[in-house]
Design a protein around this motif. Structure first.
Motif, mmCIF file in Angstrom:
data_model
loop_
_atom_site.group_PDB
_atom_site.id
_atom_site.type_symbol
_atom_site.label_atom_id
_atom_site.label_comp_id
_atom_site.label_asym_id
_atom_site.label_seq_id
_atom_site.Cartn_x
_atom_site.Cartn_y
_atom_site.Cartn_z
ATOM 1 N N LEU A 1 -12.212 -17.248 12.818
ATOM 2 C CA LEU A 1 -12.694 -16.068 12.089
ATOM 3 C C LEU A 1 -14.098 -16.299 11.540
ATOM 4 C CD1 LEU A 1 -9.418 -15.112 10.149
ATOM 5 C CD2 LEU A 1 -10.412 -13.923 12.118
ATOM 6 N N HIS B 1 -16.992 -13.815 12.824
ATOM 7 C CA HIS B 1 -16.895 -12.797 11.758
ATOM 8 C C HIS B 1 -17.649 -11.514 12.110
ATOM 9 C CE1 HIS B 1 -20.972 -13.355 9.965
ATOM 10 N NE2 HIS B 1 -20.870 -14.491 10.592
ATOM 11 N N LEU C 1 -5.031 -1.238 -2.373
ATOM 12 C CA LEU C 1 -6.241 -1.229 -1.561
ATOM 13 C C LEU C 1 -5.838 -1.305 -0.094
ATOM 14 C CD1 LEU C 1 -6.941 -4.432 -0.512
ATOM 15 C CD2 LEU C 1 -7.373 -4.642 -2.948
ATOM 16 N N TRP D 1 -7.214 -1.698 4.155
ATOM 17 C CA TRP D 1 -8.249 -2.094 5.120
ATOM 18 C C TRP D 1 -7.932 -1.454 6.467
ATOM 19 C CZ3 TRP D 1 -12.119 -5.920 4.254
ATOM 20 C CH2 TRP D 1 -11.970 -6.707 3.097
ATOM 21 N N HIS E 1 -3.826 -14.645 11.112
ATOM 22 C CA HIS E 1 -4.365 -15.304 9.919
ATOM 23 C C HIS E 1 -3.734 -14.734 8.660
ATOM 24 C CE1 HIS E 1 -7.076 -16.614 6.735
ATOM 25 N NE2 HIS E 1 -7.268 -15.355 6.428
ATOM 26 N N VAL F 1 0.081 -15.000 4.140
ATOM 27 C CA VAL F 1 1.203 -14.394 3.394
ATOM 28 C C VAL F 1 2.339 -15.403 3.307
ATOM 29 C CG1 VAL F 1 2.985 -12.615 3.467
ATOM 30 C CG2 VAL F 1 0.619 -12.000 3.968
ATOM 31 N N PRO G 1 -3.866 -22.148 -0.888
ATOM 32 C CA PRO G 1 -5.080 -22.319 -0.089
ATOM 33 C C PRO G 1 -6.317 -22.329 -0.997
ATOM 34 C CG PRO G 1 -3.754 -20.493 0.728
ATOM 35 C CD PRO G 1 -3.174 -20.903 -0.592
ATOM 36 N N VAL H 1 -4.316 -3.114 6.859
ATOM 37 C CA VAL H 1 -3.698 -3.914 5.794
ATOM 38 C C VAL H 1 -3.608 -3.053 4.530
ATOM 39 C CG1 VAL H 1 -3.817 -6.051 4.454
ATOM 40 C CG2 VAL H 1 -4.914 -5.940 6.718
ATOM 41 N N LYS I 1 -2.444 -3.565 0.451
ATOM 42 C CA LYS I 1 -1.964 -4.453 -0.611
ATOM 43 C C LYS I 1 -1.722 -3.598 -1.852
ATOM 44 C CE LYS I 1 -3.719 -8.712 -0.700
ATOM 45 N NZ LYS I 1 -4.534 -9.941 -0.522
ATOM 46 N N SER J 1 -10.403 -9.163 -2.311
ATOM 47 C CA SER J 1 -10.833 -8.321 -1.181
ATOM 48 C C SER J 1 -12.362 -8.241 -1.101
ATOM 49 C CB SER J 1 -10.230 -6.921 -1.308
ATOM 50 O OG SER J 1 -10.833 -6.193 -2.358
ATOM 51 N N PHE K 1 -16.621 -13.508 3.705
ATOM 52 C CA PHE K 1 -15.982 -13.863 4.978
ATOM 53 C C PHE K 1 -16.492 -13.003 6.140
ATOM 54 C CE2 PHE K 1 -14.021 -16.610 2.341
ATOM 55 C CZ PHE K 1 -12.698 -16.457 1.983
ATOM 56 N N PHE K 2 -16.290 -11.668 6.067
ATOM 57 C CA PHE K 2 -16.747 -10.807 7.167
ATOM 58 C C PHE K 2 -18.272 -10.700 7.175
ATOM 59 C CE2 PHE K 2 -13.039 -9.510 9.201
ATOM 60 C CZ PHE K 2 -12.079 -9.038 8.329
ATOM 61 N N THR L 1 -17.248 -19.535 3.770
ATOM 62 C CA THR L 1 -15.963 -19.722 3.065
ATOM 63 C C THR L 1 -16.075 -20.804 2.004
ATOM 64 O OG1 THR L 1 -15.251 -21.346 4.695
ATOM 65 C CG2 THR L 1 -14.616 -19.051 5.100
HETATM 66 C C1 HEM Z 1 -11.076 -20.878 3.631
HETATM 67 C C2 HEM Z 1 -11.035 -19.706 4.181
HETATM 68 C C3 HEM Z 1 -9.936 -18.661 3.937
HETATM 69 C C4 HEM Z 1 -8.836 -18.711 3.135
HETATM 70 C C5 HEM Z 1 -8.362 -19.855 2.234
HETATM 71 C C6 HEM Z 1 -8.154 -17.424 3.276
HETATM 72 C C7 HEM Z 1 -7.007 -17.077 2.578
HETATM 73 C C8 HEM Z 1 -6.446 -15.814 2.581
HETATM 74 C C9 HEM Z 1 -5.369 -15.386 1.699
HETATM 75 C C10 HEM Z 1 -4.655 -16.279 0.673
HETATM 76 C C11 HEM Z 1 -5.104 -14.079 1.955
HETATM 77 C C12 HEM Z 1 -4.090 -13.172 1.238
HETATM 78 C C13 HEM Z 1 -2.766 -13.119 1.919
HETATM 79 C C14 HEM Z 1 -1.811 -12.238 1.120
HETATM 80 O O1 HEM Z 1 -2.098 -11.133 0.759
HETATM 81 O O2 HEM Z 1 -0.716 -12.694 0.835
HETATM 82 C C15 HEM Z 1 -6.024 -13.680 2.999
HETATM 83 C C16 HEM Z 1 -6.103 -12.389 3.483
HETATM 84 C C17 HEM Z 1 -7.090 -11.975 4.340
HETATM 85 N N1 HEM Z 1 -8.071 -12.760 4.963
HETATM 86 FE FE1 HEM Z 1 -8.359 -14.723 4.687
HETATM 87 N N2 HEM Z 1 -8.830 -16.624 4.179
HETATM 88 C C18 HEM Z 1 -9.916 -17.351 4.608
HETATM 89 C C19 HEM Z 1 -10.889 -16.951 5.515
HETATM 90 C C20 HEM Z 1 -10.930 -15.686 6.068
HETATM 91 C C21 HEM Z 1 -11.969 -15.239 6.995
HETATM 92 C C22 HEM Z 1 -13.124 -16.144 7.499
HETATM 93 C C23 HEM Z 1 -11.699 -13.918 7.280
HETATM 94 C C24 HEM Z 1 -12.419 -12.952 8.191
HETATM 95 C C25 HEM Z 1 -13.628 -13.175 8.709
HETATM 96 C C26 HEM Z 1 -10.498 -13.546 6.517
HETATM 97 C C27 HEM Z 1 -9.940 -12.282 6.519
HETATM 98 C C28 HEM Z 1 -8.834 -11.924 5.741
HETATM 99 C C29 HEM Z 1 -8.327 -10.540 5.602
HETATM 100 C C30 HEM Z 1 -8.902 -9.297 6.276
HETATM 101 C C31 HEM Z 1 -7.240 -10.577 4.720
HETATM 102 C C32 HEM Z 1 -6.343 -9.396 4.235
HETATM 103 C C33 HEM Z 1 -7.078 -8.542 3.235
HETATM 104 C C34 HEM Z 1 -6.989 -9.010 1.760
HETATM 105 O O3 HEM Z 1 -6.340 -10.007 1.462
HETATM 106 O O4 HEM Z 1 -7.580 -8.301 0.915
HETATM 107 N N3 HEM Z 1 -10.044 -14.646 5.796
HETATM 108 N N4 HEM Z 1 -6.826 -14.754 3.383
#
Ligand code: HEM
Length: 200
Positions: free
Chosen positions: A41, A45, A68, A70, A86, A91, A100, A133, A135, A150, A157-158, A163
Protein backbone atom coordinates in the motif's frame (compact mmCIF):
# COMPACT_ATOMS: atom_id res chain seq x y z
CA UNK A 1 -19.53 0.24 38.84
CA UNK A 2 -15.91 1.55 39.44
CA UNK A 3 -14.87 -2.06 40.38
CA UNK A 4 -16.54 -3.32 37.06
CA UNK A 5 -14.70 -0.69 34.87
CA UNK A 6 -11.30 -1.46 36.47
CA UNK A 7 -11.84 -5.24 35.98
CA UNK A 8 -12.71 -4.61 32.27
CA UNK A 9 -9.59 -2.40 31.96
CA UNK A 10 -7.38 -5.05 33.64
CA UNK A 11 -8.82 -7.61 31.17
CA UNK A 12 -8.13 -5.25 28.23
CA UNK A 13 -4.51 -4.66 29.24
CA UNK A 14 -3.86 -8.38 29.97
CA UNK A 15 -5.29 -9.30 26.56
CA UNK A 16 -3.21 -6.73 24.65
CA UNK A 17 0.00 -7.64 26.53
CA UNK A 18 -0.54 -11.37 25.80
CA UNK A 19 -1.25 -10.57 22.16
CA UNK A 20 1.53 -8.04 21.66
CA UNK A 21 1.53 -9.59 18.20
CA UNK A 22 0.24 -6.42 16.71
CA UNK A 23 3.45 -4.41 17.05
CA UNK A 24 4.05 -2.38 13.92
CA UNK A 25 1.53 -3.97 11.61
CA UNK A 26 1.21 -7.37 13.23
CA UNK A 27 4.84 -8.39 13.13
CA UNK A 28 5.84 -8.14 16.76
CA UNK A 29 7.76 -4.86 16.32
CA UNK A 30 9.81 -6.09 13.32
CA UNK A 31 8.28 -3.57 10.90
CA UNK A 32 5.03 -4.08 8.95
CA UNK A 33 4.35 -7.72 8.04
CA UNK A 34 3.76 -8.74 4.42
CA UNK A 35 0.30 -10.05 5.32
CA UNK A 36 -0.71 -6.56 6.55
CA UNK A 37 -0.07 -5.42 2.93
CA UNK A 38 1.40 -2.21 4.33
CA UNK A 39 4.57 -2.37 2.17
CA UNK A 40 2.38 -2.82 -0.95
CA UNK A 41 0.00 0.00 0.00
CA UNK A 42 2.89 2.36 0.76
CA UNK A 43 4.52 1.89 -2.62
CA UNK A 44 1.19 1.90 -4.51
CA UNK A 45 -0.60 4.65 -2.55
CA UNK A 46 -1.09 6.66 -5.77
CA UNK A 47 -3.22 3.84 -7.24
CA UNK A 48 -6.19 4.86 -5.12
CA UNK A 49 -8.63 7.74 -5.59
CA UNK A 50 -12.13 8.87 -4.76
CA UNK A 51 -14.92 7.02 -6.60
CA UNK A 52 -15.97 10.04 -8.65
CA UNK A 53 -12.64 11.82 -9.27
CA UNK A 54 -8.86 11.29 -9.35
CA UNK A 55 -8.61 13.15 -6.02
CA UNK A 56 -6.89 11.55 -3.01
CA UNK A 57 -9.27 9.27 -1.04
CA UNK A 58 -10.87 11.03 1.95
CA UNK A 59 -13.58 9.99 4.39
CA UNK A 60 -17.08 11.49 4.40
CA UNK A 61 -17.77 12.30 8.05
CA UNK A 62 -21.17 12.43 9.76
CA UNK A 63 -20.53 13.77 13.26
CA UNK A 64 -24.22 13.59 14.23
CA UNK A 65 -24.34 9.89 13.39
CA UNK A 66 -20.84 9.41 14.90
CA UNK A 67 -19.82 7.69 11.65
CA UNK A 68 -17.54 8.07 8.67
CA UNK A 69 -17.50 6.35 5.30
CA UNK A 70 -14.96 5.78 2.55
CA UNK A 71 -15.59 5.08 -1.14
CA UNK A 72 -12.20 4.24 -2.64
CA UNK A 73 -11.53 3.47 -6.31
CA UNK A 74 -8.46 1.32 -7.08
CA UNK A 75 -6.52 1.25 -10.35
CA UNK A 76 -6.60 -2.58 -10.52
CA UNK A 77 -8.43 -5.48 -8.88
CA UNK A 78 -5.15 -6.44 -7.15
CA UNK A 79 -4.95 -2.95 -5.61
CA UNK A 80 -8.54 -3.34 -4.32
CA UNK A 81 -7.86 -6.81 -2.88
CA UNK A 82 -4.65 -5.63 -1.16
CA UNK A 83 -6.51 -2.72 0.47
CA UNK A 84 -9.52 -4.85 1.42
CA UNK A 85 -7.29 -7.54 2.96
CA UNK A 86 -5.27 -4.88 4.81
CA UNK A 87 -8.33 -3.46 6.52
CA UNK A 88 -9.59 -6.96 7.37
CA UNK A 89 -6.16 -7.87 8.75
CA UNK A 90 -6.16 -4.79 10.96
CA UNK A 91 -9.74 -5.35 12.17
CA UNK A 92 -8.73 -8.87 13.24
CA UNK A 93 -5.46 -7.71 14.78
CA UNK A 94 -7.30 -5.12 16.91
CA UNK A 95 -10.13 -7.50 17.83
CA UNK A 96 -7.47 -9.96 19.06
CA UNK A 97 -5.88 -7.35 21.30
CA UNK A 98 -3.01 -6.42 18.97
CA UNK A 99 -1.50 -2.90 19.01
CA UNK A 100 -0.19 -1.91 15.54
CA UNK A 101 2.19 1.09 15.52
CA UNK A 102 2.51 0.83 19.35
CA UNK A 103 4.75 3.94 19.60
CA UNK A 104 1.95 6.17 18.24
CA UNK A 105 -0.65 6.98 20.93
CA UNK A 106 -3.35 7.60 18.29
CA UNK A 107 -3.11 3.97 17.12
CA UNK A 108 -3.23 2.83 20.76
CA UNK A 109 -6.46 4.81 21.25
CA UNK A 110 -7.91 3.14 18.13
CA UNK A 111 -6.93 -0.29 19.52
CA UNK A 112 -8.48 0.53 22.92
CA UNK A 113 -11.77 1.65 21.32
CA UNK A 114 -11.92 -1.49 19.15
CA UNK A 115 -11.35 -3.93 22.00
CA UNK A 116 -13.82 -1.93 24.16
CA UNK A 117 -16.35 -2.37 21.30
CA UNK A 118 -16.83 1.42 21.02
CA UNK A 119 -16.74 1.40 17.21
CA UNK A 120 -17.47 -0.99 14.39
CA UNK A 121 -15.89 -1.31 10.94
CA UNK A 122 -17.79 -2.53 7.90
CA UNK A 123 -15.93 -3.24 4.64
CA UNK A 124 -17.22 -4.13 1.18
CA UNK A 125 -15.58 -4.59 -2.21
CA UNK A 126 -17.88 -3.78 -5.13
CA UNK A 127 -17.35 -3.90 -8.92
CA UNK A 128 -13.92 -5.48 -8.29
CA UNK A 129 -12.05 -2.19 -7.89
CA UNK A 130 -14.09 -0.20 -5.36
CA UNK A 131 -13.65 -0.55 -1.59
CA UNK A 132 -16.37 0.86 0.68
CA UNK A 133 -15.72 1.26 4.42
CA UNK A 134 -18.11 2.49 7.12
CA UNK A 135 -16.95 3.06 10.71
CA UNK A 136 -19.52 3.87 13.41
CA UNK A 137 -18.70 4.91 16.99
CA UNK A 138 -20.87 4.43 20.07
CA UNK A 139 -19.92 7.76 21.65
CA UNK A 140 -18.28 11.14 20.87
CA UNK A 141 -14.93 10.14 22.39
CA UNK A 142 -14.63 7.06 20.19
CA UNK A 143 -15.80 9.13 17.19
CA UNK A 144 -12.98 11.61 17.80
CA UNK A 145 -10.49 8.72 17.66
CA UNK A 146 -11.76 7.11 14.42
CA UNK A 147 -12.08 10.57 12.84
CA UNK A 148 -8.45 11.49 13.66
CA UNK A 149 -7.24 8.08 12.43
CA UNK A 150 -9.11 8.55 9.14
CA UNK A 151 -7.32 11.89 8.63
CA UNK A 152 -3.98 10.06 8.99
CA UNK A 153 -5.09 7.42 6.49
CA UNK A 154 -6.12 10.10 3.97
CA UNK A 155 -3.29 12.63 4.47
CA UNK A 156 -0.25 10.51 5.35
CA UNK A 157 -1.00 7.06 3.93
CA UNK A 158 -2.91 7.71 0.67
CA UNK A 159 -1.63 11.27 0.21
CA UNK A 160 2.09 10.63 0.73
CA UNK A 161 2.68 6.91 1.29
CA UNK A 162 4.26 7.95 4.62
CA UNK A 163 3.70 5.72 7.69
CA UNK A 164 6.42 7.05 10.01
CA UNK A 165 4.76 10.21 11.39
CA UNK A 166 3.90 10.15 15.11
CA UNK A 167 0.38 11.42 15.93
CA UNK A 168 0.71 11.16 19.73
CA UNK A 169 0.09 14.90 20.20
CA UNK A 170 -3.28 14.53 18.41
CA UNK A 171 -4.06 11.62 20.75
CA UNK A 172 -3.17 13.79 23.77
CA UNK A 173 -5.61 16.47 22.59
CA UNK A 174 -8.34 13.82 22.27
CA UNK A 175 -7.59 12.32 25.72
CA UNK A 176 -7.81 15.81 27.28
CA UNK A 177 -11.02 16.74 25.42
CA UNK A 178 -14.34 17.15 27.23
CA UNK A 179 -15.83 14.34 25.15
CA UNK A 180 -13.21 11.95 26.60
CA UNK A 181 -13.22 13.16 30.22
CA UNK A 182 -15.06 10.02 31.40
CA UNK A 183 -12.54 7.76 29.59
CA UNK A 184 -9.35 9.74 30.37
CA UNK A 185 -8.02 7.44 33.13
CA UNK A 186 -8.75 4.26 31.15
CA UNK A 187 -7.12 5.67 27.98
CA UNK A 188 -3.99 6.80 29.85
CA UNK A 189 -3.75 3.48 31.72
CA UNK A 190 -4.03 1.56 28.44
CA UNK A 191 -1.32 3.69 26.84
CA UNK A 192 1.01 3.31 29.84
CA UNK A 193 0.58 -0.47 29.65
CA UNK A 194 0.99 -0.82 25.88
CA UNK A 195 3.07 2.03 24.46
CA UNK A 196 6.47 0.98 23.05
CA UNK A 197 9.33 3.03 21.70
CA UNK A 198 9.93 2.87 17.96
CA UNK A 199 11.60 -0.34 16.85
CA UNK A 200 11.10 -1.90 20.30
C1 HEM B 1 2.19 1.26 9.53
C2 HEM B 1 1.24 1.41 8.66
C3 HEM B 1 -0.24 1.12 8.91
C4 HEM B 1 -0.87 0.68 10.04
C5 HEM B 1 -0.26 0.34 11.40
C6 HEM B 1 -2.30 0.60 9.72
C7 HEM B 1 -3.28 0.23 10.63
C8 HEM B 1 -4.63 0.31 10.39
C9 HEM B 1 -5.66 0.12 11.40
C10 HEM B 1 -5.41 -0.24 12.87
C11 HEM B 1 -6.88 0.30 10.81
C12 HEM B 1 -8.26 0.26 11.48
C13 HEM B 1 -8.91 -1.07 11.40
C14 HEM B 1 -10.25 -1.03 12.13
O1 HEM B 1 -11.08 -0.19 11.93
O2 HEM B 1 -10.48 -1.89 12.97
C15 HEM B 1 -6.60 0.61 9.42
C16 HEM B 1 -7.59 0.93 8.51
C17 HEM B 1 -7.32 1.40 7.25
N1 HEM B 1 -6.07 1.51 6.63
FE1 HEM B 1 -4.30 1.09 7.46
N2 HEM B 1 -2.51 0.96 8.40
C18 HEM B 1 -1.28 1.27 7.88
C19 HEM B 1 -0.99 1.70 6.59
C20 HEM B 1 -1.97 1.94 5.64
C21 HEM B 1 -1.69 2.42 4.29
C22 HEM B 1 -0.27 2.68 3.74
C23 HEM B 1 -2.92 2.59 3.67
C24 HEM B 1 -3.24 3.05 2.27
C25 HEM B 1 -2.36 3.61 1.44
C26 HEM B 1 -3.95 2.23 4.65
C27 HEM B 1 -5.31 2.30 4.41
C28 HEM B 1 -6.28 2.01 5.37
C29 HEM B 1 -7.73 2.25 5.18
C30 HEM B 1 -8.40 2.83 3.94
C31 HEM B 1 -8.38 1.87 6.37
C32 HEM B 1 -9.90 1.91 6.70
C33 HEM B 1 -10.36 3.32 6.95
C34 HEM B 1 -10.19 3.84 8.40
O3 HEM B 1 -9.72 3.10 9.27
O4 HEM B 1 -10.58 5.00 8.62
N3 HEM B 1 -3.35 1.82 5.84
N4 HEM B 1 -5.23 0.60 9.18
Amino acid sequence: MKKKISSILVGLIALSVINGCGGNGGNGGNGPSEESNIPYLKSNHNNYSKLTSEANPAPIKNETALSLSWSIKSKTETDAIKLYDHINFMVNTLENGGNPQPWDKLFLLEAFMKIAKRYTTEINRVDNINVLVTKTATDRCAYKVISAHSDVVSGDFFGQGVTSNDHSSTAEEIINSTDCSASKIDLETYITANQKTRGQ
